[in-house]
Scaffold this motif. Structure first.
Motif, PDB file in Angstrom:
ATOM      1  N   ASP A   1      -6.742 -13.844  -9.429  1.00 17.74           N
ATOM      2  CA  ASP A   1      -7.835 -14.565 -10.074  1.00 17.74           C
ATOM      3  C   ASP A   1      -7.866 -14.264 -11.572  1.00 17.74           C
ATOM      4  OD1 ASP A   1      -8.677 -15.807  -7.750  1.00 17.74           O
ATOM      5  OD2 ASP A   1     -10.283 -14.358  -7.357  1.00 17.74           O
ATOM      6  N   GLU A   2      -7.678 -13.006 -11.930  1.00 16.53           N
ATOM      7  CA  GLU A   2      -7.666 -12.588 -13.333  1.00 16.53           C
ATOM      8  C   GLU A   2      -6.572 -13.332 -14.116  1.00 16.53           C
ATOM      9  OE1 GLU A   2      -6.323  -8.491 -15.374  1.00 16.53           O
ATOM     10  OE2 GLU A   2      -7.995  -8.278 -13.965  1.00 16.53           O
ATOM     11  N   HIS A   3      -5.450 -13.576 -13.457  1.00 14.02           N
ATOM     12  CA  HIS A   3      -4.317 -14.286 -14.074  1.00 14.02           C
ATOM     13  C   HIS A   3      -4.376 -15.796 -13.793  1.00 14.02           C
ATOM     14  CE1 HIS A   3      -1.793 -10.767 -15.313  1.00 14.02           C
ATOM     15  NE2 HIS A   3      -2.625 -10.171 -14.481  1.00 14.02           N
ATOM     16  N   GLU A   4      -5.496 -16.260 -13.235  1.00 13.54           N
ATOM     17  CA  GLU A   4      -5.734 -17.679 -12.941  1.00 13.54           C
ATOM     18  C   GLU A   4      -4.605 -18.307 -12.117  1.00 13.54           C
ATOM     19  OE1 GLU A   4      -6.509 -19.285 -16.843  1.00 13.54           O
ATOM     20  OE2 GLU A   4      -8.537 -18.450 -16.845  1.00 13.54           O
ATOM     21  N   GLY A   5      -4.079 -17.521 -11.168  1.00  8.88           N
ATOM     22  CA  GLY A   5      -3.059 -18.025 -10.252  1.00  8.88           C
ATOM     23  C   GLY A   5      -1.692 -18.202 -10.877  1.00  8.88           C
ATOM     24  N   GLN A   6      -1.499 -17.705 -12.075  1.00 10.14           N
ATOM     25  CA  GLN A   6      -0.251 -17.932 -12.801  1.00 10.14           C
ATOM     26  C   GLN A   6       0.849 -16.946 -12.378  1.00 10.14           C
ATOM     27  OE1 GLN A   6       0.241 -20.637 -14.936  1.00 10.14           O
ATOM     28  NE2 GLN A   6      -1.684 -21.146 -13.936  1.00 10.14           N
ATOM     29  N   PHE A   7       1.224 -17.040 -11.113  1.00  2.22           N
ATOM     30  CA  PHE A   7       2.336 -16.264 -10.570  1.00  2.22           C
ATOM     31  C   PHE A   7       3.307 -17.227  -9.905  1.00  2.22           C
ATOM     32  CE2 PHE A   7      -0.918 -12.976 -10.769  1.00  2.22           C
ATOM     33  CZ  PHE A   7      -0.202 -11.888 -11.234  1.00  2.22           C
ATOM     34  N   ASP A   8       4.582 -16.899  -9.994  1.00  2.94           N
ATOM     35  CA  ASP A   8       5.599 -17.695  -9.320  1.00  2.94           C
ATOM     36  C   ASP A   8       5.737 -17.280  -7.862  1.00  2.94           C
ATOM     37  OD1 ASP A   8       6.632 -19.165 -11.693  1.00  2.94           O
ATOM     38  OD2 ASP A   8       7.036 -17.114 -12.368  1.00  2.94           O
ATOM     39  N   LEU A   9       5.452 -15.997  -7.595  1.00  2.56           N
ATOM     40  CA  LEU A   9       5.667 -15.455  -6.255  1.00  2.56           C
ATOM     41  C   LEU A   9       4.661 -14.360  -5.950  1.00  2.56           C
ATOM     42  CD1 LEU A   9       7.697 -15.301  -3.753  1.00  2.56           C
ATOM     43  CD2 LEU A   9       8.805 -13.448  -5.000  1.00  2.56           C
ATOM     44  N   LEU A  10       4.160 -14.367  -4.719  1.00  2.00           N
ATOM     45  CA  LEU A  10       3.385 -13.253  -4.167  1.00  2.00           C
ATOM     46  C   LEU A  10       4.276 -12.614  -3.115  1.00  2.00           C
ATOM     47  CD1 LEU A  10       0.887 -11.526  -3.437  1.00  2.00           C
ATOM     48  CD2 LEU A  10       0.185 -13.401  -1.915  1.00  2.00           C
ATOM     49  N   LEU A  11       4.553 -11.337  -3.284  1.00  2.00           N
ATOM     50  CA  LEU A  11       5.337 -10.559  -2.329  1.00  2.00           C
ATOM     51  C   LEU A  11       4.393  -9.506  -1.769  1.00  2.00           C
ATOM     52  CD1 LEU A  11       8.143  -9.949  -1.117  1.00  2.00           C
ATOM     53  CD2 LEU A  11       8.561  -8.486  -3.097  1.00  2.00           C
ATOM     54  N   SER A  12       4.025  -9.653  -0.489  1.00  2.00           N
ATOM     55  CA  SER A  12       2.978  -8.802   0.070  1.00  2.00           C
ATOM     56  C   SER A  12       3.363  -8.190   1.409  1.00  2.00           C
ATOM     57  CB  SER A  12       1.697  -9.621   0.266  1.00  2.00           C
ATOM     58  OG  SER A  12       0.691  -8.843   0.895  1.00  2.00           O
ATOM     59  N   ASP A  13       3.000  -6.929   1.567  1.00  2.00           N
ATOM     60  CA  ASP A  13       3.083  -6.279   2.864  1.00  2.00           C
ATOM     61  C   ASP A  13       2.067  -6.971   3.771  1.00  2.00           C
ATOM     62  OD1 ASP A  13       3.725  -4.473   4.873  1.00  2.00           O
ATOM     63  OD2 ASP A  13       2.532  -2.840   4.045  1.00  2.00           O
TER      64      ASP A  13
ATOM     65  N   ASP B   1       0.797  -1.223   0.000  1.00  2.00           N
ATOM     66  CA  ASP B   1       0.000   0.000   0.000  1.00  2.00           C
ATOM     67  C   ASP B   1       0.833   1.280   0.000  1.00  2.00           C
ATOM     68  OD1 ASP B   1       0.663  -0.783   2.703  1.00  2.00           O
ATOM     69  OD2 ASP B   1      -0.716   0.756   3.419  1.00  2.00           O
ATOM     70  N   ASP B   2       2.084   1.221   0.374  1.00  2.00           N
ATOM     71  CA  ASP B   2       2.952   2.396   0.390  1.00  2.00           C
ATOM     72  C   ASP B   2       3.537   2.616  -1.005  1.00  2.00           C
ATOM     73  OD1 ASP B   2       5.702   3.704   0.597  1.00  2.00           O
ATOM     74  OD2 ASP B   2       4.913   4.065   2.621  1.00  2.00           O
ATOM     75  N   ASP B   3       3.212   3.770  -1.606  1.00  2.00           N
ATOM     76  CA  ASP B   3       3.641   4.046  -2.982  1.00  2.00           C
ATOM     77  C   ASP B   3       5.150   3.960  -3.171  1.00  2.00           C
ATOM     78  OD1 ASP B   3       0.985   4.533  -3.670  1.00  2.00           O
ATOM     79  OD2 ASP B   3       1.167   6.710  -3.484  1.00  2.00           O
ATOM     80  N   SER B   4       5.919   4.511  -2.230  1.00  2.00           N
ATOM     81  CA  SER B   4       7.376   4.527  -2.390  1.00  2.00           C
ATOM     82  C   SER B   4       7.972   3.123  -2.254  1.00  2.00           C
ATOM     83  CB  SER B   4       8.036   5.504  -1.413  1.00  2.00           C
ATOM     84  OG  SER B   4       7.774   5.123  -0.082  1.00  2.00           O
ATOM     85  N   VAL B   5       7.468   2.326  -1.324  1.00  2.00           N
ATOM     86  CA  VAL B   5       7.963   0.955  -1.169  1.00  2.00           C
ATOM     87  C   VAL B   5       7.574   0.134  -2.403  1.00  2.00           C
ATOM     88  CG1 VAL B   5       7.831  -1.170   0.193  1.00  2.00           C
ATOM     89  CG2 VAL B   5       7.903   1.048   1.343  1.00  2.00           C
ATOM     90  N   ARG B   6       6.347   0.307  -2.870  1.00  2.00           N
ATOM     91  CA  ARG B   6       5.885  -0.416  -4.058  1.00  2.00           C
ATOM     92  C   ARG B   6       6.761  -0.077  -5.273  1.00  2.00           C
ATOM     93  NH1 ARG B   6       0.971   0.987  -3.712  1.00  2.00           N
ATOM     94  NH2 ARG B   6       0.981   2.609  -5.302  1.00  2.00           N
ATOM     95  N   ALA B   7       7.089   1.201  -5.438  1.00  2.00           N
ATOM     96  CA  ALA B   7       7.941   1.629  -6.556  1.00  2.00           C
ATOM     97  C   ALA B   7       9.354   1.055  -6.420  1.00  2.00           C
ATOM     98  CB  ALA B   7       7.986   3.145  -6.627  1.00  2.00           C
ATOM     99  N   PHE B   8       9.904   1.055  -5.206  1.00  2.00           N
ATOM    100  CA  PHE B   8      11.238   0.509  -4.951  1.00  2.00           C
ATOM    101  C   PHE B   8      11.277  -0.980  -5.288  1.00  2.00           C
ATOM    102  CE2 PHE B   8      14.079  -1.708  -1.944  1.00  2.00           C
ATOM    103  CZ  PHE B   8      15.300  -1.141  -2.298  1.00  2.00           C
ATOM    104  N   VAL B   9      10.297  -1.725  -4.783  1.00  2.00           N
ATOM    105  CA  VAL B   9      10.235  -3.172  -5.019  1.00  2.00           C
ATOM    106  C   VAL B   9      10.063  -3.446  -6.510  1.00  2.00           C
ATOM    107  CG1 VAL B   9       8.854  -5.254  -4.604  1.00  2.00           C
ATOM    108  CG2 VAL B   9       9.427  -3.730  -2.697  1.00  2.00           C
ATOM    109  N   ASN B  10       9.184  -2.700  -7.161  1.00  2.00           N
ATOM    110  CA  ASN B  10       8.953  -2.858  -8.589  1.00  2.00           C
ATOM    111  C   ASN B  10      10.251  -2.649  -9.366  1.00  2.00           C
ATOM    112  OD1 ASN B  10       7.276  -3.151 -10.981  1.00  2.00           O
ATOM    113  ND2 ASN B  10       7.461  -0.942 -11.226  1.00  2.00           N
ATOM    114  N   SER B  11      10.961  -1.569  -9.076  1.00  2.00           N
ATOM    115  CA  SER B  11      12.221  -1.275  -9.770  1.00  2.00           C
ATOM    116  C   SER B  11      13.248  -2.383  -9.566  1.00  2.00           C
ATOM    117  CB  SER B  11      12.803   0.056  -9.294  1.00  2.00           C
ATOM    118  OG  SER B  11      11.961   1.108  -9.659  1.00  2.00           O
TER     119      SER B  11
END
Length: 137
Positions: free
Chosen positions: A42-54, A9-19
């Motif tokens: 759900d939209e991607h039908e679970g096709q992720f290798d990793l969930l990185l969540s706060d 939810d933190d814009d700066s942390v999200r941008a840092f992690v994304n970069s």
């Protein structure tokens, strides 16, 4: 490289992690809260290798998100992030569900190493209390 869903939810942390993840060549999908992350997975039908969540987020926190994703998409590796010690303790009840918790603030090197380890399925190094005391952690 890997496909990673980042819920932060933190814009700066999200941008840092994304970069950091883009620099490593990963495909990254971003969500501002856990509710949106559930919609995206759900939209991607679970096709992720990793969930990185706060852990601490509005709408749906990272613990609820991890429980939801783990139940519906058990093949997705989950790493949680937090800057709050009490939130880290809440995550310890999810040991069978999550790979690990990374403590904020973290460096780019720490983040990349944790993501690499999680994607490779490397075992998490668990330090005993005496080892932590001796190491200054």
């Amino acid at each position: 490289m890997a496909k990673i869903l980042v819920a932060e939810d933190d814009d700066s942390v999200r941008a840092f992690v994304n970069s950091a993840l883009l620099m490593k060549g990963h495909e990254v999908v971003l969500a501002e809260d856990g509710g949106l992350a559930v919609e995206l997975i759900d939209e991607h039908e679970g096709q992720f290798d990793l969930l990185l969540s706060d852990i601490k987020m509005p709408i749906m926190d990272g613990i609820a998100l991890a429980l939801e994703v783990g139940a519906r998409y058990p093949e997705v590796t989950i790493v949680l992030m937090t800057g709050f010690a009490d939130q880290r303790e809440r995550a310890h009840g999810l040991d069978a569900l999550i790979y690990d918790v990374i403590t904020k603030p973290f460096s780019l090197a720490d983040l990349v190493a944790k993501v690499d380890d999680a994607l490779a399925g490397n075992p998490v190094e668990v330090l005993s209390l005496s080892q932590r005391a001796g190491s200054g952690l």
